[in-house]
Design a protein around this motif. Sequence first.
Motif, PDB file in Angstrom:
ATOM      1  N   ARG A   6      11.353  -3.074  25.022  1.00  0.00           N
ATOM      2  CA  ARG A   6      11.332  -4.025  23.909  1.00  0.00           C
ATOM      3  C   ARG A   6       9.993  -3.992  23.141  1.00  0.00           C
ATOM      4  NH1 ARG A   6      12.947 -10.309  24.449  1.00  0.00           N
ATOM      5  NH2 ARG A   6      13.771 -10.470  22.362  1.00  0.00           N
ATOM      6  N   TYR A   7       8.920  -3.893  23.884  1.00  0.00           N
ATOM      7  CA  TYR A   7       7.589  -3.934  23.257  1.00  0.00           C
ATOM      8  C   TYR A   7       6.880  -2.585  23.323  1.00  0.00           C
ATOM      9  CZ  TYR A   7       8.358  -8.938  23.577  1.00  0.00           C
ATOM     10  OH  TYR A   7       8.879 -10.191  23.464  1.00  0.00           O
ATOM     11  N   TRP A   8       7.612  -1.488  23.236  1.00  0.00           N
ATOM     12  CA  TRP A   8       7.004  -0.172  23.416  1.00  0.00           C
ATOM     13  C   TRP A   8       5.879   0.109  22.422  1.00  0.00           C
ATOM     14  CZ3 TRP A   8       6.866   3.592  19.762  1.00  0.00           C
ATOM     15  CH2 TRP A   8       7.766   3.490  18.719  1.00  0.00           C
ATOM     16  N   PRO A   9       5.942  -0.339  21.178  1.00  0.00           N
ATOM     17  CA  PRO A   9       4.783  -0.053  20.298  1.00  0.00           C
ATOM     18  C   PRO A   9       3.494  -0.730  20.788  1.00  0.00           C
ATOM     19  CG  PRO A   9       6.689  -0.664  18.982  1.00  0.00           C
ATOM     20  CD  PRO A   9       7.025  -0.976  20.405  1.00  0.00           C
ATOM     21  N   ALA A  10       3.603  -1.937  21.302  1.00  0.00           N
ATOM     22  CA  ALA A  10       2.417  -2.634  21.811  1.00  0.00           C
ATOM     23  C   ALA A  10       1.877  -1.920  23.051  1.00  0.00           C
ATOM     24  CB  ALA A  10       2.761  -4.082  22.144  1.00  0.00           C
ATOM     25  N   TRP A  11       2.771  -1.474  23.930  1.00  0.00           N
ATOM     26  CA  TRP A  11       2.332  -0.745  25.133  1.00  0.00           C
ATOM     27  C   TRP A  11       1.696   0.590  24.763  1.00  0.00           C
ATOM     28  CZ3 TRP A  11       1.549  -3.120  29.426  1.00  0.00           C
ATOM     29  CH2 TRP A  11       2.299  -4.249  29.748  1.00  0.00           C
ATOM     30  N   LEU A  12       2.276   1.246  23.768  1.00  0.00           N
ATOM     31  CA  LEU A  12       1.707   2.512  23.311  1.00  0.00           C
ATOM     32  C   LEU A  12       0.306   2.289  22.750  1.00  0.00           C
ATOM     33  CD1 LEU A  12       2.084   5.548  22.781  1.00  0.00           C
ATOM     34  CD2 LEU A  12       3.014   4.929  20.543  1.00  0.00           C
TER      35      LEU A  12
END
Length: 141
Positions: A6-12
Amino acid sequence: MKMLRRYWPAWLLLACAAAALAWAMFAPISVGSRDELFEIPPGTWERRMAGDKRDILPSTIRLTLGVKDRLLLRNRDKVPQIFGPVLIMPGQDFRLPFETVSENEFNCTAHSSGSMKVIVDPYPAPGLARLRWRIAAWRAD
């Protein structure tokens, strides 16, 4: 796992920031030249004789062993300048290497106070010391 998708851009973004921080803390320091150049500009003596007491060079210079550990003074003025026991003629360069961590005081006619301090710091160890050194170097540029 659902939160990761769901939050892959933030994790990236967080992973990139962590990688950049790790690089800044542990990557070896490379520099093109170990010289730290300071120039005495033309007209320094004339301005001084006219009563202008501004310092043209910093009163304290910090060098780092293994990175920037050679002081290079370039005299672009029309008159000779004295640095420590050395007379630097107009248009001449003077290079002084430092090989130990130290704090040195030199007589310097380019300063209104007549002296300049050179502090030689140790090579930054991997980790927080290297990170602090890189941040200070980026601020100085």
